[in-house]
Design an enzyme around this catalytic site. Structure first.
Site, PDB file in Angstrom:
ATOM      1  N   LYS A   1      67.221 128.245  28.344  1.00 50.76           N
ATOM      2  CA  LYS A   1      67.214 126.971  29.075  1.00 50.76           C
ATOM      3  C   LYS A   1      68.502 126.185  28.820  1.00 50.76           C
ATOM      4  O   LYS A   1      69.121 125.651  29.739  1.00 50.76           O
ATOM      5  CB  LYS A   1      65.993 126.129  28.667  1.00 50.76           C
ATOM      6  CG  LYS A   1      64.689 126.683  29.235  1.00 50.76           C
ATOM      7  CD  LYS A   1      63.441 126.009  28.682  1.00 50.76           C
ATOM      8  CE  LYS A   1      62.203 126.709  29.255  1.00 50.76           C
ATOM      9  NZ  LYS A   1      60.922 126.148  28.775  1.00 50.76           N
TER      10      LYS A   1
ATOM     11  N   GLN B   1      58.849 122.347  24.012  1.00 50.31           N
ATOM     12  CA  GLN B   1      58.444 123.741  24.213  1.00 50.31           C
ATOM     13  C   GLN B   1      57.069 123.988  23.598  1.00 50.31           C
ATOM     14  O   GLN B   1      56.813 123.615  22.450  1.00 50.31           O
ATOM     15  CB  GLN B   1      59.505 124.679  23.593  1.00 50.31           C
ATOM     16  CG  GLN B   1      59.304 126.145  23.898  1.00 50.31           C
ATOM     17  CD  GLN B   1      59.604 126.523  25.353  1.00 50.31           C
ATOM     18  OE1 GLN B   1      60.243 125.780  26.088  1.00 50.31           O
ATOM     19  NE2 GLN B   1      59.126 127.670  25.766  1.00 50.31           N
TER      20      GLN B   1
ATOM     21  N   ASP C   1      58.519 119.198  33.172  1.00 51.05           N
ATOM     22  CA  ASP C   1      57.553 120.296  33.108  1.00 51.05           C
ATOM     23  C   ASP C   1      56.409 120.092  34.102  1.00 51.05           C
ATOM     24  O   ASP C   1      55.685 121.043  34.422  1.00 51.05           O
ATOM     25  CB  ASP C   1      56.916 120.353  31.706  1.00 51.05           C
ATOM     26  CG  ASP C   1      57.522 121.415  30.802  1.00 51.05           C
ATOM     27  OD1 ASP C   1      57.984 122.444  31.329  1.00 51.05           O
ATOM     28  OD2 ASP C   1      57.499 121.208  29.577  1.00 51.05           O
TER      29      ASP C   1
HETATM   30  N1  L34 Z   1      56.931 123.019  27.673  1.00 53.35           N
HETATM   31  N2  L34 Z   1      56.604 125.273  27.269  1.00 53.35           N
HETATM   32  C1  L34 Z   1      57.002 124.296  28.096  1.00 53.35           C
HETATM   33  N3  L34 Z   1      57.471 124.557  29.352  1.00 53.35           N
HETATM   34  C2  L34 Z   1      57.554 125.839  29.796  1.00 53.35           C
HETATM   35  O1  L34 Z   1      57.948 126.078  31.047  1.00 53.35           O
HETATM   36  C3  L34 Z   1      57.190 126.888  28.938  1.00 53.35           C
HETATM   37  N4  L34 Z   1      57.303 128.220  29.276  1.00 53.35           N
HETATM   38  C4  L34 Z   1      56.266 129.157  28.823  1.00 53.35           C
HETATM   39  C5  L34 Z   1      56.132 128.961  27.303  1.00 53.35           C
HETATM   40  N5  L34 Z   1      56.185 127.570  26.895  1.00 53.35           N
HETATM   41  C6  L34 Z   1      56.675 126.569  27.674  1.00 53.35           C
HETATM   42  C7  L34 Z   1      58.451 128.899  29.531  1.00 53.35           C
HETATM   43  O2  L34 Z   1      59.520 128.349  29.717  1.00 53.35           O
HETATM   44  C8  L34 Z   1      56.851 130.506  29.201  1.00 53.35           C
HETATM   45  N6  L34 Z   1      58.226 130.233  29.566  1.00 53.35           N
HETATM   46  C9  L34 Z   1      59.173 131.234  29.888  1.00 53.35           C
HETATM   47  C10 L34 Z   1      60.438 130.932  30.383  1.00 53.35           C
HETATM   48  C11 L34 Z   1      61.349 131.921  30.684  1.00 53.35           C
HETATM   49  C12 L34 Z   1      61.057 133.237  30.493  1.00 53.35           C
HETATM   50  C13 L34 Z   1      59.801 133.554  30.012  1.00 53.35           C
HETATM   51  C14 L34 Z   1      58.876 132.557  29.707  1.00 53.35           C
HETATM   52  C15 L34 Z   1      62.089 134.271  30.793  1.00 53.35           C
HETATM   53  O3  L34 Z   1      63.222 133.960  30.989  1.00 53.35           O
HETATM   54  N7  L34 Z   1      61.718 135.564  30.814  1.00 53.35           N
HETATM   55  C16 L34 Z   1      62.642 136.646  31.038  1.00 53.35           C
HETATM   56  C17 L34 Z   1      62.686 137.575  29.845  1.00 53.35           C
HETATM   57  C18 L34 Z   1      63.036 136.882  28.579  1.00 53.35           C
HETATM   58  C19 L34 Z   1      62.962 137.819  27.355  1.00 53.35           C
HETATM   59  O4  L34 Z   1      63.780 138.754  27.296  1.00 53.35           O
HETATM   60  O5  L34 Z   1      62.078 137.611  26.491  1.00 53.35           O
HETATM   61  C20 L34 Z   1      62.187 137.435  32.274  1.00 53.35           C
HETATM   62  O6  L34 Z   1      63.026 138.068  32.906  1.00 53.35           O
HETATM   63  O7  L34 Z   1      60.996 137.397  32.568  1.00 53.35           O
END
Ligand code: L34
Length: 288
Positions: free
Chosen positions: A53, A97, A120
């Site tokens: 982020k 988070q 959010d």
């Molecule tokens: N307050 N907490 C708050 N806001 C959020 O919007 C989140 N979330 C969830 C967990 N807690 C939070 C996220 O941001 C899940 N989450 C999130 C964001 C991004 C990715 C996964 C979960 C992401 O970028 N995933 C990548 C892979 C990342 C890796 O290698 O681990 C993908 O391509 O799916």
């Protein structure tokens, strides 16, 4: 048959360049969008997402602040920090988070963030505005899914959408956003009798359960659109979704991968919401 891949990564890149252009224009007008991300404790997955982020924020020319607090931070200390940021004019978005450590009440934290900076979309004011179809910050993951649908030209009105899962962060708002677009929405969850008989009726199936490979080929109506919101680790420690991708792709018309699907959209919509908040702040300044 093999489904068309919905690349969240590509759609996210397109959206990010649009956002970057708007950020630049806003800066010319005197306001730099600012986002604070607060990480409490050392959850390794949370750290990955938070880092991503912060990086994206900087790439798009926004003001980014990462606040890392120790696991032992008290609820009151966190509330004090939020109060300070609620009053900080340079900050347009505040994100704590999740999950927060056990000794901190998640609801108290969410309700302490000013609804005007709640990028959010978790504050009850924004949830209520979303439900009643008013202007609101929409929660980033379900919002990202809606943008993917739009970008792929997938029709929603009149379609049967089945959402697996009913969390406050994903499942519940996801169904609501589809309802707002005139879909017929069914939620299934852990107490549902015969989940498969219902998911087999879905034109659009959204999996937000948090269980690796939960959705197999026999859950799917041929030609369905399958959206995988899950982010799990399988028994080999590899990142995977809630959908058994290799099986399901043979039956679906469109499918999202993990990684590279919904995840990158989540982060992009966070940037979009921060930009939106900054635009509102500028409009307020101009009207003052
Ligand atoms: N307050 N907490 C708050 N806001 C959020 O919007 C989140 N979330 C969830 C967990 N807690 C939070 C996220 O941001 C899940 N989450 C999130 C964001 C991004 C990715 C996964 C979960 C992401 O970028 N995933 C990548 C892979 C990342 C890796 O290698 O681990 C993908 O391509 O799916």
């Amino acid at each position: 048959m093999s489904a068309t891949l919905i690349s969240g990564k590509e759609i996210a890149n397109k959206k990010k360049s649009e956002i970057a252009a708007e950020v630049e224009a806003l800066k010319q007008a005197g306001v730099t969008p600012g986002l604070v991300v607060i990480l409490v404790g050392n959850n390794p997955a949370s750290r990955t997402y938070v880092t991503s982020k912060e990086k994206t924020c900087k790439e798009l020319g926004m003001h980014s602040v990462l606040i890392e607090l120790p696991e032992t931070t008290t609820e009151q200390e966190l509330l004090n920090k939020i109060d300070e940021l609620n009053h900080d004019e340079k900050i347009h978005g505040i994100l704590v988070q999740l999950p927060v450590p056990e000794h901190i009440n998640e609801t108290s934290i969410i309700e302490a963030i000013s609804p005007e900076k709640d990028v959010d979309g978790f504050h009850p004011i924004n949830v209520g505005r979303m439900m009643t179809g008013q202007d609101a910050f929409l929660p980033c993951t379900p919002y990202g899914v809606m943008v993917m649908m739009k970008e792929m030209g997938i029709e929603i009105a009149g379609k049967h959408v089945v959402v697996i899962g009913r969390s406050n962060i994903v499942g519940k708002p996801q169904g609501q956003l589809f309802l707002n677009e005139n879909a017929t929405v069914t939620y299934v969850h852990s107490k549902t009798v015969d989940i498969k008989s219902i998911t087999k009726q879905a034109d659009i199936l959204v999996a937000a359960v948090g269980r690796p490979y939960f959705v197999t080929e026999d859950f799917i109506k041929p030609g369905a659109v399958v959206i995988d919101v899950g982010i799990n680790r399988n028994s080999e420690g590899k990142l995977c979704g809630d959908v058994d991708f290799d099986q399901v792709k043979e039956k679906a018309s469109y499918i999202t991968p993990v990684p590279g699907g919904v995840g990158p959209m989540t982060i992009t919509m966070l940037m979009y919401n921060t930009l939106k908040s900054a635009k509102k702040a500028l409009a307020k300044l101009q009207n003052a």
